[in-house]
Scaffold this motif. Structure first.
Motif, PDB file in Angstrom:
ATOM      1  N   VAL A   8      10.887  12.101  -1.709  1.00 57.72           N
ATOM      2  CA  VAL A   8      11.744  10.127  -1.483  1.00 57.72           C
ATOM      3  C   VAL A   8      11.060  10.148  -0.736  1.00 57.72           C
ATOM      4  CG1 VAL A   8      13.141   8.397  -0.774  1.00 57.72           C
ATOM      5  CG2 VAL A   8      13.816  10.685  -2.234  1.00 57.72           C
ATOM      6  N   PHE A   9      10.275  10.951   0.710  1.00 58.63           N
ATOM      7  CA  PHE A   9       9.744  10.736   1.443  1.00 58.63           C
ATOM      8  C   PHE A   9       7.862  10.782   1.368  1.00 58.63           C
ATOM      9  CE2 PHE A   9      13.391  12.437   4.148  1.00 58.63           C
ATOM     10  CZ  PHE A   9      13.783  11.429   5.087  1.00 58.63           C
ATOM     11  N   ALA A  10       7.644  11.628   0.729  1.00 56.72           N
ATOM     12  CA  ALA A  10       6.957  11.447  -0.040  1.00 56.72           C
ATOM     13  C   ALA A  10       5.875   9.927  -0.326  1.00 56.72           C
ATOM     14  CB  ALA A  10       5.892  12.155  -1.165  1.00 56.72           C
ATOM     15  N   LEU A  11       7.056   9.791  -1.526  1.00 56.45           N
ATOM     16  CA  LEU A  11       6.898   8.755  -1.984  1.00 56.45           C
ATOM     17  C   LEU A  11       6.830   7.287  -1.381  1.00 56.45           C
ATOM     18  CD1 LEU A  11       6.915   6.802  -4.561  1.00 56.45           C
ATOM     19  CD2 LEU A  11       8.925   6.681  -4.477  1.00 56.45           C
ATOM     20  N   LEU A  12       8.079   7.123  -0.479  1.00 63.16           N
ATOM     21  CA  LEU A  12       7.409   6.394   0.783  1.00 63.16           C
ATOM     22  C   LEU A  12       6.434   6.502   1.988  1.00 63.16           C
ATOM     23  CD1 LEU A  12      11.018   6.700   2.127  1.00 63.16           C
ATOM     24  CD2 LEU A  12      10.237   4.937   0.880  1.00 63.16           C
ATOM     25  N   ALA A  13       5.873   7.205   1.367  1.00 63.84           N
ATOM     26  CA  ALA A  13       4.612   7.673   2.709  1.00 63.84           C
ATOM     27  C   ALA A  13       3.371   7.365   1.734  1.00 63.84           C
ATOM     28  CB  ALA A  13       4.325   8.706   2.457  1.00 63.84           C
ATOM     29  N   LEU A  14       3.699   7.228   0.266  1.00 63.10           N
ATOM     30  CA  LEU A  14       2.367   6.508  -0.538  1.00 63.10           C
ATOM     31  C   LEU A  14       2.738   4.379  -0.605  1.00 63.10           C
ATOM     32  CD1 LEU A  14       2.348   9.226  -2.701  1.00 63.10           C
ATOM     33  CD2 LEU A  14       0.461   9.212  -1.382  1.00 63.10           C
ATOM     34  N   LEU A  15       3.429   4.576  -0.909  1.00 59.89           N
ATOM     35  CA  LEU A  15       3.841   3.150  -1.067  1.00 59.89           C
ATOM     36  C   LEU A  15       3.070   2.906   0.102  1.00 59.89           C
ATOM     37  CD1 LEU A  15       6.193   2.001  -3.090  1.00 59.89           C
ATOM     38  CD2 LEU A  15       7.439   1.334  -0.749  1.00 59.89           C
ATOM     39  N   PRO A  16       2.323   2.490   0.981  1.00 63.63           N
ATOM     40  CA  PRO A  16       1.537   1.773   2.095  1.00 63.63           C
ATOM     41  C   PRO A  16       0.000   1.271   1.054  1.00 63.63           C
ATOM     42  CG  PRO A  16       2.535   2.419   2.993  1.00 63.63           C
ATOM     43  CD  PRO A  16       2.924   3.414   1.920  1.00 63.63           C
ATOM     44  N   ILE A  17      -0.446   2.923   0.366  1.00 65.22           N
ATOM     45  CA  ILE A  17      -1.078   2.671  -0.053  1.00 65.22           C
ATOM     46  C   ILE A  17      -1.353   2.109  -1.631  1.00 65.22           C
ATOM     47  CG2 ILE A  17      -2.776   4.223  -1.053  1.00 65.22           C
ATOM     48  CD1 ILE A  17      -2.490   6.387   1.034  1.00 65.22           C
ATOM     49  N   ILE A  18      -0.666   2.410  -2.346  1.00 64.30           N
ATOM     50  CA  ILE A  18      -0.007   1.922  -3.768  1.00 64.30           C
ATOM     51  C   ILE A  18       0.332   0.529  -3.474  1.00 64.30           C
ATOM     52  CG2 ILE A  18       2.252   1.693  -5.796  1.00 64.30           C
ATOM     53  CD1 ILE A  18       2.721   4.287  -4.841  1.00 64.30           C
ATOM     54  N   LEU A  21      -3.582  -1.113  -3.270  1.00 69.88           N
ATOM     55  CA  LEU A  21      -4.060  -1.207  -4.496  1.00 69.88           C
ATOM     56  C   LEU A  21      -3.538  -2.086  -4.980  1.00 69.88           C
ATOM     57  CD1 LEU A  21      -4.089   2.642  -4.543  1.00 69.88           C
ATOM     58  CD2 LEU A  21      -6.135   1.616  -4.844  1.00 69.88           C
ATOM     59  N   VAL A  22      -2.364  -2.207  -5.408  1.00 68.79           N
ATOM     60  CA  VAL A  22      -2.002  -3.517  -6.564  1.00 68.79           C
ATOM     61  C   VAL A  22      -2.451  -4.492  -5.839  1.00 68.79           C
ATOM     62  CG1 VAL A  22       0.261  -5.176  -7.065  1.00 68.79           C
ATOM     63  CG2 VAL A  22      -0.160  -2.226  -6.848  1.00 68.79           C
ATOM     64  N   LEU A  23      -2.491  -4.700  -4.344  1.00 65.61           N
ATOM     65  CA  LEU A  23      -2.716  -6.058  -3.576  1.00 65.61           C
ATOM     66  C   LEU A  23      -4.259  -6.115  -4.329  1.00 65.61           C
ATOM     67  CD1 LEU A  23      -1.402  -8.218  -2.346  1.00 65.61           C
ATOM     68  CD2 LEU A  23      -2.387  -7.572  -0.195  1.00 65.61           C
ATOM     69  N   THR A  24      -5.293  -5.114  -4.448  1.00 66.12           N
ATOM     70  CA  THR A  24      -6.521  -6.093  -4.110  1.00 66.12           C
ATOM     71  C   THR A  24      -7.086  -5.795  -5.851  1.00 66.12           C
ATOM     72  OG1 THR A  24      -6.721  -3.791  -2.315  1.00 66.12           O
ATOM     73  CG2 THR A  24      -8.616  -4.571  -3.456  1.00 66.12           C
ATOM     74  N   GLY A  25      -6.114  -5.095  -6.816  1.00 61.45           N
ATOM     75  CA  GLY A  25      -6.311  -5.694  -7.647  1.00 61.45           C
ATOM     76  C   GLY A  25      -5.877  -6.659  -8.322  1.00 61.45           C
ATOM     77  N   PHE A  26      -4.951  -7.589  -7.603  1.00 58.77           N
ATOM     78  CA  PHE A  26      -4.631  -8.740  -8.032  1.00 58.77           C
ATOM     79  C   PHE A  26      -5.880  -9.760  -7.653  1.00 58.77           C
ATOM     80  CE2 PHE A  26      -0.164  -7.875  -8.196  1.00 58.77           C
ATOM     81  CZ  PHE A  26       0.286  -8.285  -9.625  1.00 58.77           C
ATOM     82  N   PHE A  27      -6.716  -9.559  -6.021  1.00 55.92           N
ATOM     83  CA  PHE A  27      -7.241  -9.844  -5.623  1.00 55.92           C
ATOM     84  C   PHE A  27      -8.644 -10.295  -6.258  1.00 55.92           C
ATOM     85  CE2 PHE A  27     -10.284 -10.170  -3.008  1.00 55.92           C
ATOM     86  CZ  PHE A  27     -11.057 -12.011  -2.028  1.00 55.92           C
ATOM     87  N   ILE A  28      -9.353  -9.269  -6.697  1.00 55.07           N
ATOM     88  CA  ILE A  28     -10.190  -9.019  -7.607  1.00 55.07           C
ATOM     89  C   ILE A  28      -9.611  -9.312  -9.496  1.00 55.07           C
ATOM     90  CG2 ILE A  28     -11.720  -7.208  -8.943  1.00 55.07           C
ATOM     91  CD1 ILE A  28     -11.017  -5.293  -7.024  1.00 55.07           C
TER      92      ILE A  28
END
Length: 65
Positions: A8-18, A21-28
């Motif tokens: 769970v902590f590993a997932l929470l650490a990756l959450l900002p990166i995910i 990436l999603v925000l960048t994808g929507f922007f593109i």
């Protein structure tokens, strides 16, 4: 012994990166859609202007006759 909460902590650490990436994808995607819309609008505006020019020429010819 490994805790079950480590994943769970590993997932929470990756959450900002995910999220980034999603925000960048929507922007593109949004930018590409805007570019396609503007290009289509420009093409349609040119066609409309050509038709208006033809209409003006016909009206001028009718006035002269």
């Amino acid at each position: 012994m490994i805790n079950g909460g480590d994943g769970v902590f590993a997932l929470l650490a990756l959450l900002p990166i995910i999220f980034y990436l999603v925000l960048t994808g929507f922007f593109i995607y949004f930018v590409i859609k805007i570019i396609k819309f503007v290009n289509e609008k420009t093409r349609l505006d040119r066609e409309k202007n050509e038709k208006l020019d033809e209409l003006i020429k016909v009206l001028k010819q009718n006035k002269k006759d």
